[in-house]
Design a protein around this motif. Structure first.
Motif, PDB file in Angstrom:
ATOM      1  N   UNK A   1       0.840  -1.191   0.000  1.00 51.97           N
ATOM      2  CA  UNK A   1       0.000   0.000   0.000  1.00 51.97           C
ATOM      3  C   UNK A   1       0.877   1.243   0.000  1.00 51.97           C
ATOM      4  N   UNK A   2       0.557   2.196  -0.861  1.00 52.40           N
ATOM      5  CA  UNK A   2       1.340   3.431  -0.911  1.00 52.40           C
ATOM      6  C   UNK A   2       1.143   4.244   0.368  1.00 52.40           C
ATOM      7  N   UNK A   3       2.138   5.118   0.654  1.00 45.36           N
ATOM      8  CA  UNK A   3       2.134   5.874   1.900  1.00 45.36           C
ATOM      9  C   UNK A   3       1.990   7.373   1.619  1.00 45.36           C
ATOM     10  N   UNK A   4       1.406   8.070   2.587  1.00 43.98           N
ATOM     11  CA  UNK A   4       1.453   9.533   2.551  1.00 43.98           C
ATOM     12  C   UNK A   4       2.805   9.992   3.075  1.00 43.98           C
ATOM     13  N   UNK A   5       3.298  11.098   2.525  1.00 43.39           N
ATOM     14  CA  UNK A   5       4.591  11.623   2.959  1.00 43.39           C
ATOM     15  C   UNK A   5       4.353  13.000   3.579  1.00 43.39           C
ATOM     16  N   UNK A   6       4.666  13.142   4.865  1.00 46.19           N
ATOM     17  CA  UNK A   6       4.382  14.378   5.606  1.00 46.19           C
ATOM     18  C   UNK A   6       5.682  15.153   5.833  1.00 46.19           C
ATOM     19  N   UNK A   7       5.692  16.440   5.479  1.00 45.53           N
ATOM     20  CA  UNK A   7       6.881  17.275   5.646  1.00 45.53           C
ATOM     21  C   UNK A   7       6.560  18.412   6.617  1.00 45.53           C
ATOM     22  N   UNK A   8       7.216  18.413   7.760  1.00 49.57           N
ATOM     23  CA  UNK A   8       7.000  19.452   8.771  1.00 49.57           C
ATOM     24  C   UNK A   8       8.127  20.488   8.764  1.00 49.57           C
ATOM     25  N   UNK A   9       9.296  20.126   8.230  1.00 46.77           N
ATOM     26  CA  UNK A   9      10.444  21.031   8.258  1.00 46.77           C
ATOM     27  C   UNK A   9      10.371  22.050   7.125  1.00 46.77           C
ATOM     28  N   UNK A  39       0.501  10.596  -1.518  1.00 48.76           N
ATOM     29  CA  UNK A  39       0.312  12.052  -1.543  1.00 48.76           C
ATOM     30  C   UNK A  39       1.373  12.694  -0.665  1.00 48.76           C
ATOM     31  N   UNK A  40       1.646  13.980  -0.927  1.00 46.04           N
ATOM     32  CA  UNK A  40       2.598  14.743  -0.127  1.00 46.04           C
ATOM     33  C   UNK A  40       1.829  15.796   0.659  1.00 46.04           C
ATOM     34  N   UNK A  41       2.079  15.862   1.968  1.00 45.28           N
ATOM     35  CA  UNK A  41       1.464  16.864   2.835  1.00 45.28           C
ATOM     36  C   UNK A  41       2.556  17.844   3.259  1.00 45.28           C
ATOM     37  N   UNK A  42       2.411  19.108   2.879  1.00 42.38           N
ATOM     38  CA  UNK A  42       3.428  20.122   3.158  1.00 42.38           C
ATOM     39  C   UNK A  42       2.970  21.018   4.300  1.00 42.38           C
ATOM     40  N   UNK A  43       3.571  20.831   5.476  1.00 45.19           N
ATOM     41  CA  UNK A  43       3.229  21.638   6.644  1.00 45.19           C
ATOM     42  C   UNK A  43       4.261  22.730   6.910  1.00 45.19           C
ATOM     43  N   UNK A 284      -2.496   8.924  10.371  1.00 44.94           N
ATOM     44  CA  UNK A 284      -1.882   8.041   9.384  1.00 44.94           C
ATOM     45  C   UNK A 284      -2.036   6.580   9.802  1.00 44.94           C
ATOM     46  N   UNK A 285      -1.858   6.313  11.090  1.00 46.27           N
ATOM     47  CA  UNK A 285      -2.049   4.945  11.578  1.00 46.27           C
ATOM     48  C   UNK A 285      -3.489   4.503  11.386  1.00 46.27           C
ATOM     49  N   UNK A 286      -4.416   5.432  11.605  1.00 48.86           N
ATOM     50  CA  UNK A 286      -5.838   5.102  11.427  1.00 48.86           C
ATOM     51  C   UNK A 286      -6.132   4.743   9.971  1.00 48.86           C
ATOM     52  N   UNK A 287      -5.561   5.482   9.032  1.00 49.02           N
ATOM     53  CA  UNK A 287      -5.786   5.183   7.617  1.00 49.02           C
ATOM     54  C   UNK A 287      -5.250   3.813   7.232  1.00 49.02           C
TER      55      UNK A 287
END
Length: 330
Positions: A1-9, A39-43, A284-287
């Motif tokens: 399963x593909x993963x979401x990628x989260x960027x906080x920096x 997907x990419x999440x840009x924070x 993310x764990x819930x998904x």
């Protein structure tokens, strides 16, 4: 399963040949496994370039952007590759035909309110006295099929939500300041959590719609408008009680989120970086959580449930099977 990628920096997101990497302000680099990215999440404060977006478009990867306060700003939605003119016509026809539109809008509210009651019954069975709220919401639910207009349906949905929120101080073990839903901007920690998580649910729905032939601009419960993908709002109504509300109850009752995870300014409350990371990790764990689907008789993830909901909607639009909003069975 593909993963979401989260960027906080803070830093730069770049393409170098067929590789995507994120370069932090201190010069260190992290390679993003593009073939395994959903997907990419840009924070953080991130620089992009057109070469990157061209590559993400080839791979069909959306980018969701959040502002300094962690509030959703918008999405880069790659060019659609699963276009279907016939389905688009049927989707438009179901919007313009009030009888067809109302049937779908009822199904969304029916599914969403069922899942809300399911949440309340869960805590009621664990010693929380929520019978008053359950009965009130069931009363509103009995009027869904009688509603003669989408505006009336939205009013019923609003009453259900308001009643549901009044039950939250009973569900949540710690002392909270929460009397009503305030969105723009959220004024306390509960409203901040709801806004943040609801935006994540919205982007999840948008990402799953992208992988189908549905057009995200044409909705049935919410009015289509400019600058928003309103079909995501329709689908999100069904999944907010499961993805968003349940996470809020869990995080607060386990004290994984406390006052120190929030920042407050005049009439504004928002999650700080530590709080955002905690919420995103739990989301993310819930998904990724898998359950056995009672009809498919195989294991599917929570995120895949959203995709299946899109497929159900497609079947309804082409006249193959009447749509029924997703209802929790576990």
């Amino acid at each position: 399963m593909k993963q979401n990628y989260y960027i906080f920096n803070n830093g730069c997101l770049r393409r170098q040949e067929n590789t995507i990497f994120f370069e932090k302000e201190d010069g260190t680099r992290n390679v993003i496994p593009i073939e395994n990215t959903e997907a990419v999440y840009a924070f953080g404060e991130i620089d992009f370039n057109t070469k990157l977006f061209n590559y993400l478009a080839q791979k069909g990867i959306p980018v969701h952007v959040f502002n300094y306060y962690g509030f959703y700003s918008g999405s880069y939605y790659p060019r659609e590759t699963l276009n279907s003119g016939q389905l688009l016509v049927k989707q438009v026809n179901h919007y313009t035909n009030m009888r067809h539109r109302l049937a779908l809008a009822r199904a969304f509210v029916n599914g969403a309110s069922f899942n809300i009651v399911k949440n309340l019954r869960y805590y009621n069975n664990r010693g929380k006295d929520l019978g008053e709220y359950i009965n009130a919401i069931e009363g509103y639910r009995s009027r869904i099929e009688e509603s003669g207009a989408v505006e009336e349906l939205m009013g019923i949905e609003g009453n259900i939500r308001n009643t549901y929120y009044k039950a939250w101080p009973t569900i949540i073990d710690c002392e909270i300041e929460f009397e009503r839903r305030v969105k723009q901007p959220p004024d306390n920690m509960i409203n901040a959590l709801i806004s943040y998580l609801n935006s994540l649910v919205y982007t999840t729905c948008l990402g799953e719609i992208y992988h189908t032939q549905l057009n995200p601009l044409i909705s049935f419960l919410h009015e289509p408008g400019e600058r928003r993908y309103s079909l995501s709002l329709d689908l999100a109504e069904i999944f907010k009680p499961i993805f968003s509300d349940r996470i809020i109850f869990t995080l607060l009752n386990r004290q994984q989120i406390t006052n120190k995870d929030f920042m407050t300014e005049v009439n504004l409350c928002y999650l700080n970086e530590s709080g955002r990371k905690t919420v995103v990790r739990e989301y993310d764990e819930r998904l990724k959580t898998v359950i056995t689907h009672k009809k498919l008789e195989r294991q599917v993830s929570y995120r895949h449930l959203v995709r299946l909901e899109c497929y159900k909607l497609v079947k309804h639009l082409i006249g193959e099977q009447e749509y029924e909003g997703f209802k929790i069975w576990w």
